[in-house]
Enzyme design. Sequence first.
Site, PDB file in Angstrom:
ATOM      1  N   ILE A  49       1.021  -1.195   0.103  1.00 41.98           N
ATOM      2  CA  ILE A  49      -0.260   0.039   0.095  1.00 41.98           C
ATOM      3  C   ILE A  49       0.913   1.322  -0.173  1.00 41.98           C
ATOM      4  O   ILE A  49       1.848   1.051   0.718  1.00 41.98           O
ATOM      5  CB  ILE A  49      -0.710  -0.149   1.433  1.00 41.98           C
ATOM      6  N   CYS A  50       0.626   1.613  -0.894  1.00 38.90           N
ATOM      7  CA  CYS A  50       1.369   3.494  -0.997  1.00 38.90           C
ATOM      8  C   CYS A  50       0.495   4.305  -0.112  1.00 38.90           C
ATOM      9  O   CYS A  50      -0.842   5.017  -0.539  1.00 38.90           O
ATOM     10  CB  CYS A  50       1.238   3.758  -2.249  1.00 38.90           C
ATOM     11  N   LEU A  51       0.681   4.595   1.249  1.00 32.36           N
ATOM     12  CA  LEU A  51       0.128   5.434   2.006  1.00 32.36           C
ATOM     13  C   LEU A  51       1.168   6.497   2.963  1.00 32.36           C
ATOM     14  O   LEU A  51       1.803   5.646   3.597  1.00 32.36           O
ATOM     15  CB  LEU A  51      -1.191   4.630   2.261  1.00 32.36           C
TER      16      LEU A  51
END
Length: 117
Positions: A49-51
């Site tokens: 996840i790109c967060l």
Amino acid sequence: MQGPSETPYEGGIFQLAFSVPEQYPLQPPQVRFLTKIFHPNVHFKTGEICLDILKNAWSPAWTLQSVCRAIIALMAHPEADSPLNCDSGNLLRSSDIRGFQAMARMYTRLAAMPKKG
């Protein structure tokens, strides 16, 4: 985690894997989707996840519950400018919202919907 209502993920049940380091809460947990999801900020194969709060914007004030809330918010409001899934990001960047939603709904049905009977 349930897919947020009024999104292509509605009705889906998404499994996530949390890895909490010994240094938590000083370091962020590692979180990834185990359930396949068509989303620009989730790597389709690895579930990464790109967060920002899971990377450089982490604060010890964040809890695991607030991380879950942030992931739900990301599902409802994808960020197409930093895609891990380029196909999904390209659909949104080219304003093909209908195409993106159709693909996301299809993968939600295939991977995240409870199997009947």
